[in-house]
Scaffold this motif. Structure first.
Motif, mmCIF file in Angstrom:
data_model
loop_
_atom_site.group_PDB
_atom_site.id
_atom_site.type_symbol
_atom_site.label_atom_id
_atom_site.label_comp_id
_atom_site.label_asym_id
_atom_site.label_seq_id
_atom_site.Cartn_x
_atom_site.Cartn_y
_atom_site.Cartn_z
ATOM 1 N N ALA A 35 0.836 -1.196 0.000
ATOM 2 C CA ALA A 35 0.000 0.000 0.000
ATOM 3 C C ALA A 35 0.874 1.250 0.000
ATOM 4 O O ALA A 35 0.622 2.210 -0.732
ATOM 5 N N ASN B 25 -4.864 -7.300 0.622
ATOM 6 C CA ASN B 25 -4.275 -5.970 0.595
ATOM 7 C C ASN B 25 -4.892 -5.093 1.664
ATOM 8 O O ASN B 25 -5.961 -5.370 2.159
ATOM 9 N N LEU B 26 -4.201 -4.027 1.971
ATOM 10 C CA LEU B 26 -4.809 -3.008 2.818
ATOM 11 C C LEU B 26 -5.665 -2.131 1.914
ATOM 12 O O LEU B 26 -5.287 -1.828 0.796
ATOM 13 N N ASP B 27 -6.814 -1.734 2.420
ATOM 14 C CA ASP B 27 -7.695 -0.866 1.654
ATOM 15 C C ASP B 27 -7.168 0.566 1.700
ATOM 16 O O ASP B 27 -6.998 1.135 2.769
ATOM 17 N N ASN B 29 -8.489 2.746 -0.802
ATOM 18 C CA ASN B 29 -9.389 3.434 -1.734
ATOM 19 C C ASN B 29 -10.523 4.132 -1.007
ATOM 20 O O ASN B 29 -11.684 3.793 -1.193
ATOM 21 N N THR B 30 -10.192 5.100 -0.184
ATOM 22 C CA THR B 30 -11.252 5.886 0.441
ATOM 23 C C THR B 30 -11.099 7.333 -0.026
ATOM 24 O O THR B 30 -9.997 7.747 -0.403
ATOM 25 N N ALA B 101 -9.265 3.119 7.867
ATOM 26 C CA ALA B 101 -9.978 2.531 6.731
ATOM 27 C C ALA B 101 -9.977 1.012 6.809
ATOM 28 O O ALA B 101 -10.831 0.352 6.223
ATOM 29 N N ASN B 102 -9.007 0.457 7.521
ATOM 30 C CA ASN B 102 -8.912 -0.993 7.622
ATOM 31 C C ASN B 102 -9.410 -1.511 8.973
ATOM 32 O O ASN B 102 -9.133 -2.654 9.342
#
Lengths: 59, 138
Positions: A35, B25-27, B29-30, B101-102
């Motif tokens: 990320a 995966n880590l999010d 998409n915010t 977010a995660n």
């Protein structure tokens, strides 16, 4: 005997499930690195695929 | 009977921990993360010359710092100071937002450490980076 086995099975299930919860709250370091790379490439405008296009040059 | 029981226990043990292996995966998409990323990307054009001259360096905490004010012409010192503090505010917010977010706000520190390492790894030659408390050019 059957009762004992049932108990053993039940307690193992509980242990197994709680183990999972514990494992899932560990910090996912590899995912975080991926990320970070994606964000840094965007912020610094690094183009990871620009570096690895030797195909055209090779021919 | 005993064999059946053992097989059952084994399969329960294996199945119950399968989701832990499938860590994806880590999010990132915010909207909040996208906004921070955009603001940092825009600011980068202004910060880049200061990285290159060594006036601003990358800290081992995933932030930026004015490490050599003398490398900045007097007229630009105010500008570089506000760039540095705006950048650090965005970076701190970014690390917090990713953790949030995660679903794990307590990961912010780990996210910050991961970024600290990756900013430094990806920094081009000549930029100043902080390692083990000291500054050195890459």
């Amino acid at each position: 005997m059957n009762k004992m086995q049932n108990w053993a099975l039940a307690s193992l299930l509980v242990l197994g499930l709680s183990g999972c919860v514990t494992i899932n709250i560990y910090f996912p370091a590899a995912a975080a690195e991926k990320a970070a790379d994606r964000i840094i490439d965007e912020v610094w405008q690094l183009k990871p695929d620009a570096a690895k296009t030797p195909e055209g040059e090779a021919q | 009977m005993n064999a059946v029981f053992r097989a059952l226990v084994l399969s329960v043990a294996m199945l119950s921990c399968a989701p832990a292996v499938a860590q994806g995966n880590l999010d990132i998409n915010t909207p909040a993360i996208a906004a921070l990323q955009g603001s940092m990307q825009q600011r980068h054009a202004q910060l880049a010359p200061f990285y290159a001259s060594g006036a601003v360096g990358l800290t081992d905490r995933g932030l930026v710092a004015l490490r050599d004010a003398n490398a900045v012409p007097l007229a630009q010192r105010g500008q570089v100071n506000s760039l540095v503090s705006a950048e650090n505010a965005d970076r701190a917010a970014l690390y917090r937002e990713i953790a949030q977010a995660n679903g794990h706000p307590e990961w912010a520190g780990d996210v910050q450490n991961t970024f600290a390492q990756r900013w430094i790894d990806k920094a081009p030659r000549g930029w100043w980076v902080q390692r083990g408390g000291g500054w050195a050019p890459k």
